[in-house]
Design a protein around this motif. Structure first.
Motif, PDB file in Angstrom:
ATOM      1  N   HIS A   1      -2.178  -6.874   2.119  1.00 34.69           N
ATOM      2  CA  HIS A   1      -2.104  -5.514   1.577  1.00 34.69           C
ATOM      3  C   HIS A   1      -1.675  -4.581   2.693  1.00 34.69           C
ATOM      4  CE1 HIS A   1      -4.334  -1.817  -0.171  1.00 34.69           C
ATOM      5  NE2 HIS A   1      -3.195  -1.963  -0.816  1.00 34.69           N
ATOM      6  N   GLY A   2      -0.507  -3.983   2.549  1.00 36.77           N
ATOM      7  CA  GLY A   2      -0.017  -3.109   3.605  1.00 36.77           C
ATOM      8  C   GLY A   2       1.388  -2.617   3.313  1.00 36.77           C
TER       9      GLY A   2
ATOM     10  N   GLU B   1       3.617   6.427  -1.231  1.00 38.03           N
ATOM     11  CA  GLU B   1       2.285   5.843  -1.243  1.00 38.03           C
ATOM     12  C   GLU B   1       1.938   5.358  -2.647  1.00 38.03           C
ATOM     13  OE1 GLU B   1      -0.474   8.595   0.419  1.00 38.03           O
ATOM     14  OE2 GLU B   1       0.531   8.650   2.365  1.00 38.03           O
TER      15      GLU B   1
ATOM     16  N   THR C   1      -2.865   3.163  -6.383  1.00 36.00           N
ATOM     17  CA  THR C   1      -3.612   2.169  -7.159  1.00 36.00           C
ATOM     18  C   THR C   1      -3.357   0.747  -6.664  1.00 36.00           C
ATOM     19  OG1 THR C   1      -1.888   1.927  -8.860  1.00 36.00           O
ATOM     20  CG2 THR C   1      -3.544   3.645  -9.201  1.00 36.00           C
ATOM     21  N   SER C   2      -2.817   0.610  -5.468  1.00 35.75           N
ATOM     22  CA  SER C   2      -2.538  -0.730  -4.952  1.00 35.75           C
ATOM     23  C   SER C   2      -3.818  -1.523  -4.716  1.00 35.75           C
ATOM     24  CB  SER C   2      -1.721  -0.647  -3.656  1.00 35.75           C
ATOM     25  OG  SER C   2      -2.454   0.007  -2.626  1.00 35.75           O
ATOM     26  N   GLY C   3      -4.910  -0.830  -4.408  1.00 36.39           N
ATOM     27  CA  GLY C   3      -6.182  -1.518  -4.235  1.00 36.39           C
ATOM     28  C   GLY C   3      -6.672  -2.150  -5.527  1.00 36.39           C
TER      29      GLY C   3
ATOM     30  N   LEU D   1      -4.621  -5.265  -5.949  1.00 38.93           N
ATOM     31  CA  LEU D   1      -5.123  -6.298  -5.050  1.00 38.93           C
ATOM     32  C   LEU D   1      -6.378  -6.950  -5.625  1.00 38.93           C
ATOM     33  CD1 LEU D   1      -5.018  -7.701  -2.235  1.00 38.93           C
ATOM     34  CD2 LEU D   1      -6.455  -5.812  -1.393  1.00 38.93           C
TER      35      LEU D   1
ATOM     36  N   SER E   1       0.841  -1.195   0.000  1.00 34.92           N
ATOM     37  CA  SER E   1       0.000   0.000   0.000  1.00 34.92           C
ATOM     38  C   SER E   1       0.875   1.244   0.000  1.00 34.92           C
ATOM     39  CB  SER E   1      -0.906   0.001   1.226  1.00 34.92           C
ATOM     40  OG  SER E   1      -0.133  -0.042   2.424  1.00 34.92           O
ATOM     41  N   GLU E   2       2.077   1.079   0.554  1.00 33.92           N
ATOM     42  CA  GLU E   2       3.092   2.119   0.566  1.00 33.92           C
ATOM     43  C   GLU E   2       4.446   1.445   0.756  1.00 33.92           C
ATOM     44  OE1 GLU E   2       1.840   4.453   3.952  1.00 33.92           O
ATOM     45  OE2 GLU E   2       3.294   3.452   5.267  1.00 33.92           O
TER      46      GLU E   2
ATOM     47  N   GLY F   1       3.410  -0.015  -8.729  1.00 36.08           N
ATOM     48  CA  GLY F   1       2.951  -1.036  -7.794  1.00 36.08           C
ATOM     49  C   GLY F   1       4.111  -1.914  -7.369  1.00 36.08           C
TER      50      GLY F   1
END
Length: 209
Positions: free
Chosen positions: A108-109, A86, A89-91, A94, A75-76, A151
């Protein structure tokens, strides 16, 4: 563009992409110095050479519940100098990982980039800060993203309970290779997703820790 530190990681990614022509895979080499050098080289390329940047490879697991063979989507990314990149667009990444490879164990973290391999108390300190995994390249390689979406995907090879130097290393290493291969196709969907293209860039979200 997908960047991997190690040759074996590059092979896993290439196997997962199955000859996809619209994405390039390059190897950076292991550690901060080689990651910085690769980032400088990529940053010198014309803007049109790549529209997004993904860092993929192996990592040390430090977070509670993170096991060998699990996948951590950052996520970061926290740097050794205290900076935090940060990844807005990591979500999306995922989500695609869930769709494309539903059998993988995903987390996710935060991922932290460190200067040397972590073990023992080093892992514990990272865990206490909420970090899920540690590597030695991602924070430096993300500099090459510029204003592009970025990412980070890391597969866990070792944990506090199963350190890197141990009899099961070859078995766990093969498991990590296979997992990275299965996780890679989601990077294509992430890169081509309109939400990724318009959802923010890593270069816009660098802050001091």
């Amino acid at each position: 563009m997908v960047v991997t530190p190690l040759r074996i990681e590059m092979r896993a990614v290439e196997a997962g992409l199955m000859g996809a022509f619209d994405i390039r895979v390059v190897r950076a080499g292991m550690g901060p110095d080689k990651a910085r050098a690769r980032a400088r080289a990529l940053s010198a390329l014309p803007r049109w050479e790549y529209g997004s940047l993904a860092v993929a490879g192996f990592a040390a697991g430090v977070g509670a519940g993170v096991g060998v063979g699990d996948v951590v989507i950052a996520s970061e990314v926290r740097g050794a100098d205290g900076t935090v990149v940060e990844l807005p667009t990591s979500g999306v990444l995922l989500e695609w990982m869930h769709r494309v490879s539903p059998k993988l164990r995903l987390h996710h973290g935060p991922i932290e980039t460190v200067d040397k391999l972590v073990k023992g108390r080093g892992r514990q300190a990272l865990r206490e800060r909420g970090v899920l995994a540690a590597d030695m390249e991602s924070a430096y390689l993300l500099a090459a993203a510029g204003d592009r979406p970025a990412g980070v995907v890391r597969v866990i090879t070792d944990t506090p309970e199963r350190e890197l130097l141990r009899p099961r290393l070859l078995v766990d290493g093969f498991k990590a290779f296979r997992t990275l291969r299965h996780a890679t196709p989601a990077l294509l969907d992430w890169a081509n997703d309109e939400r990724t293209k318009s959802g923010g860039t890593a270069g816009d979200d660098v802050r001091s820790g």
